[in-house]
Design an enzyme around this catalytic site. Structure first.
Site, PDB file in Angstrom:
ATOM      1  N   HIS A   1      -8.572   4.249   1.388  1.00  0.00           N
ATOM      2  CA  HIS A   1      -7.954   4.499   0.090  1.00  0.00           C
ATOM      3  C   HIS A   1      -8.638   5.676  -0.594  1.00  0.00           C
ATOM      4  O   HIS A   1      -9.861   5.845  -0.483  1.00  0.00           O
ATOM      5  CB  HIS A   1      -8.051   3.256  -0.799  1.00  0.00           C
ATOM      6  CG  HIS A   1      -7.167   2.144  -0.320  1.00  0.00           C
ATOM      7  ND1 HIS A   1      -7.287   0.860  -0.784  1.00  0.00           N
ATOM      8  CD2 HIS A   1      -6.168   2.130   0.597  1.00  0.00           C
ATOM      9  CE1 HIS A   1      -6.389   0.092  -0.192  1.00  0.00           C
ATOM     10  NE2 HIS A   1      -5.701   0.846   0.658  1.00  0.00           N
ATOM     11  N   PHE A   2      -7.856   6.467  -1.316  1.00  0.00           N
ATOM     12  CA  PHE A   2      -8.427   7.651  -1.961  1.00  0.00           C
ATOM     13  C   PHE A   2      -7.620   8.067  -3.171  1.00  0.00           C
ATOM     14  O   PHE A   2      -6.457   7.668  -3.342  1.00  0.00           O
ATOM     15  CB  PHE A   2      -8.507   8.823  -0.969  1.00  0.00           C
ATOM     16  CG  PHE A   2      -7.178   9.280  -0.420  1.00  0.00           C
ATOM     17  CD1 PHE A   2      -6.313  10.079  -1.181  1.00  0.00           C
ATOM     18  CD2 PHE A   2      -6.766   8.925   0.860  1.00  0.00           C
ATOM     19  CE1 PHE A   2      -5.090  10.503  -0.684  1.00  0.00           C
ATOM     20  CE2 PHE A   2      -5.527   9.332   1.368  1.00  0.00           C
ATOM     21  CZ  PHE A   2      -4.696  10.137   0.592  1.00  0.00           C
TER      22      PHE A   2
ATOM     23  N   CYS B   1       0.858  -1.182   0.000  1.00  0.00           N
ATOM     24  CA  CYS B   1       0.000   0.000   0.000  1.00  0.00           C
ATOM     25  C   CYS B   1       0.897   1.236   0.000  1.00  0.00           C
ATOM     26  O   CYS B   1       1.917   1.264   0.688  1.00  0.00           O
ATOM     27  CB  CYS B   1      -0.894  -0.022   1.229  1.00  0.00           C
ATOM     28  SG  CYS B   1      -2.140   1.276   1.241  1.00  0.00           S
TER      29      CYS B   1
ATOM     30  N   HIS C   1      -3.785   7.071  -2.703  1.00  0.00           N
ATOM     31  CA  HIS C   1      -3.412   6.136  -1.639  1.00  0.00           C
ATOM     32  C   HIS C   1      -4.173   4.840  -1.868  1.00  0.00           C
ATOM     33  O   HIS C   1      -5.405   4.808  -1.784  1.00  0.00           O
ATOM     34  CB  HIS C   1      -3.776   6.713  -0.261  1.00  0.00           C
ATOM     35  CG  HIS C   1      -3.606   5.719   0.858  1.00  0.00           C
ATOM     36  ND1 HIS C   1      -4.558   5.512   1.830  1.00  0.00           N
ATOM     37  CD2 HIS C   1      -2.593   4.875   1.158  1.00  0.00           C
ATOM     38  CE1 HIS C   1      -4.145   4.603   2.677  1.00  0.00           C
ATOM     39  NE2 HIS C   1      -2.946   4.191   2.295  1.00  0.00           N
TER      40      HIS C   1
ATOM     41  N   HIS D   1       2.844   7.100   8.571  1.00  0.00           N
ATOM     42  CA  HIS D   1       2.312   7.016   7.204  1.00  0.00           C
ATOM     43  C   HIS D   1       1.031   7.828   7.059  1.00  0.00           C
ATOM     44  O   HIS D   1       0.392   7.806   6.010  1.00  0.00           O
ATOM     45  CB  HIS D   1       2.081   5.561   6.800  1.00  0.00           C
ATOM     46  CG  HIS D   1       0.782   4.954   7.243  1.00  0.00           C
ATOM     47  ND1 HIS D   1       0.308   5.041   8.527  1.00  0.00           N
ATOM     48  CD2 HIS D   1      -0.143   4.232   6.556  1.00  0.00           C
ATOM     49  CE1 HIS D   1      -0.846   4.388   8.609  1.00  0.00           C
ATOM     50  NE2 HIS D   1      -1.144   3.900   7.434  1.00  0.00           N
TER      51      HIS D   1
ATOM     52  N   ASN E   1       3.459  -0.897   4.460  1.00  0.00           N
ATOM     53  CA  ASN E   1       2.984  -2.289   4.420  1.00  0.00           C
ATOM     54  C   ASN E   1       3.928  -3.133   3.571  1.00  0.00           C
ATOM     55  O   ASN E   1       3.515  -3.746   2.564  1.00  0.00           O
ATOM     56  CB  ASN E   1       1.553  -2.371   3.877  1.00  0.00           C
ATOM     57  CG  ASN E   1       0.516  -1.880   4.850  1.00  0.00           C
ATOM     58  OD1 ASN E   1       0.841  -1.216   5.835  1.00  0.00           O
ATOM     59  ND2 ASN E   1      -0.744  -2.169   4.586  1.00  0.00           N
TER      60      ASN E   1
END
Length: 475
Positions: free
Chosen positions: A230-231, A152, A259, A397, A342
């Site tokens: 997530h975006f 990620c 993201h 993060h 990650n």
């Protein structure tokens, strides 16, 4: 593991045959009998191997259900002991880190393979290693220390488009953001809308049965984004001074920030190798989710290969998204920055070769650029790492959650969320209350806690944010 099963059919395998192999009465035996009627390649030799090492069959087309049941039925006969006391570790922003994250890190530090650790100021409780946890190990990799959404990452594209152009054409930016992206668990593209990328031709997809099965799904989901946090968002990034190394002069520019991770590919790899690690590395119950694979083992080498493939696939997803948006909106690309979390890296730390797990932590080696987002109404930061040894060359993060998804849904109203969006001039497409800005820590406090870890290069202000519209969790 690559399965080379006998191509000849072994007729009429019975329950008595399985009992003689060592199977016991129960669900696993029934599932195994059912599988023998489905595939000609399931022989008594294969079923013997399955009973001995069920973890090696978790990716098998017909026997994965049997393997799962056998692993659930197993009682660990040998447990790897934890050290009585782990070494100390650095904590950044300690006052705002929940006890659950501390407890998980304390357990991780007691693993026999642990070399060092650190907690970032956005840390909160996760599975196994806390999110915001950094753990260095000796010759071992922990699938849950990497996380479910392998690789990620953040990606930022900075354009020569002035802020005034964005203001005048905001509707167009919003329209193209909707048209060019796809969000949510299981989301992807079909037919002529599917993207192509060199990562899909990587030889790793032919190395194991599991990866072979995932290649088509990876193609369909290439360039899509998951659910949860997530975006993809348009915003304005401001440089208070020239940055010669980046090649950007002082000013305010339109930028695209995304993201997301490795989608179903990474999630399936994570699940498969976590189960395998738990089968091969039996730890006490409190540390079960920290089961590790030795890098010299076949399973460890397989996971390392699959993890790196998933990381490169995640990068390719961002590349597709940013390429499509650049074509749609035009403008000259001034700079592109990308970093992932990650993940696990082979690094030298304190003079020792180690495996550094950053589960929700940004690499921050000296001079390395990274992106630390806030929330949909809070700024994000383009940063340059200082290479701090105590943090194992890492930083946060993001802002980090201060309340669970369940608590956020129960305690935050739609009206309050809309009011906050309006006050910050942010247009939101999708997202549930579980992703409301109030569910996250104060990004300014988080950044203040890591001034020894990174220098701020520029600040990004979100303006049009797209997330999954169903509130679905990350793949």
């Amino acid at each position: 593991m690559i399965f080379n099963v006998d191509i000849f059919m072994e007729k009429n395998i019975t329950a008595a045959d399985l009992l003689s192999l060592g199977y016991t009465e129960g669900k696993a035996l029934g599932l195994a009998l059912q599988a023998t009627k489905t595939s000609a390649g399931i022989t008594l030799d294969v079923l013997t191997d399955l009973l001995a090492q069920p973890g090696q069959f978790l990716g098998h087309e017909y026997l994965s259900a049997v393997a799962n049941q056998l692993m659930n039925d197993q009682v660990p006969d040998e447990t790897i002991s934890l050290r009585e006391a782990g070494d100390g570790y650095a904590i950044f922003g300690e006052d705002n880190i929940e006890a659950g994250a501390r407890s998980q890190m304390d357990i991780a530090m007691r693993l026999p393979v642990t070399a060092g650790g650190a907690l970032m100021p956005d840390a909160h409780q996760g599975y196994g290693l806390p999110i915001g946890g950094v753990l260095a190990t000796r010759n071992a990799v922990i699938p849950y220390g990497v996380g479910v959404d392998i690789g990620c990452r953040m990606a930022l594209s900075i354009f020569d488009i002035p802020e005034a152009f964005f203001t005048e054409n905001r509707a167009r930016f919003q329209r193209e953001l909707i048209a060019q992206t796809s969000f949510g668990a299981g989301a992807g593209f079909q037919g002529r809308f599917k993207a192509d990328h060199a990562v899909l031709e990587r030889p790793e997809f032919r190395q194991t049965a599991l990866l072979k099965q995932l290649q088509d799904r990876a193609h369909a989901q290439l360039g899509s984004s998951g659910g949860g946090n997530h975006f993809v968002e348009w915003g304005i990034i401001g440089f208070a001074e020239d940055d010669p190394a980046l090649g950007v002069v002082k000013g305010r520019y339109v930028a695209l920030l995304s993201h997301s991770g490795s989608r179903g590919l990474g999630a399936t790899i994570a699940g498969h190798y976590t189960r395998l690690a738990k089968d091969l590395c039996k730890l006490p119950q409190e540390a079960a989710n920290l089961a590790y694979l030795g890098l010299e083992s076949e399973a460890g080498q397989e996971y390392w290969m699959a993890m790196n493939l998933a990381g490169d696939y995640a990068s390719a997803c961002h590349e597709v998204i940013h390429s499509k948006m650049t074509v749609a909106m035009g403008g000259q690309l001034l700079a592109k920055i990308e970093n992932h979390h990650n993940f696990a890296w082979k690094e030298t730390w304190n003079g020792e070769n180690v495996i550094v797990h950053r589960k929700g932590a940004t690499p921050a080696a000296k001079g390395i650029l990274g992106i630390i987002p806030g929330s949909m109404t809070a700024p994000g930061f383009l940063v340059r790492g200082k290479g701090d040894v105590q943090s194992i060359q890492s930083a946060s993060h993001g802002a980090g959650r201060q309340m669970s998804r369940t608590k956020a849904i129960a305690s935050i109203s739609k009206q309050d969320m809309r009011a906050l969006l309006k006050a910050n001039d942010v247009t939101l497409i999708g997202a549930g209350l579980d992703e409301a800005p109030m569910a996250y820590k104060n990004i300014h406090q988080v950044m203040a806690a890591q001034t020894d870890l990174v220098d701020v290069v520029a600040m990004f202000e979100p303006k049009i944010v797209r997330m999954a519209d169903d509130g679905s969790k990350e793949d």
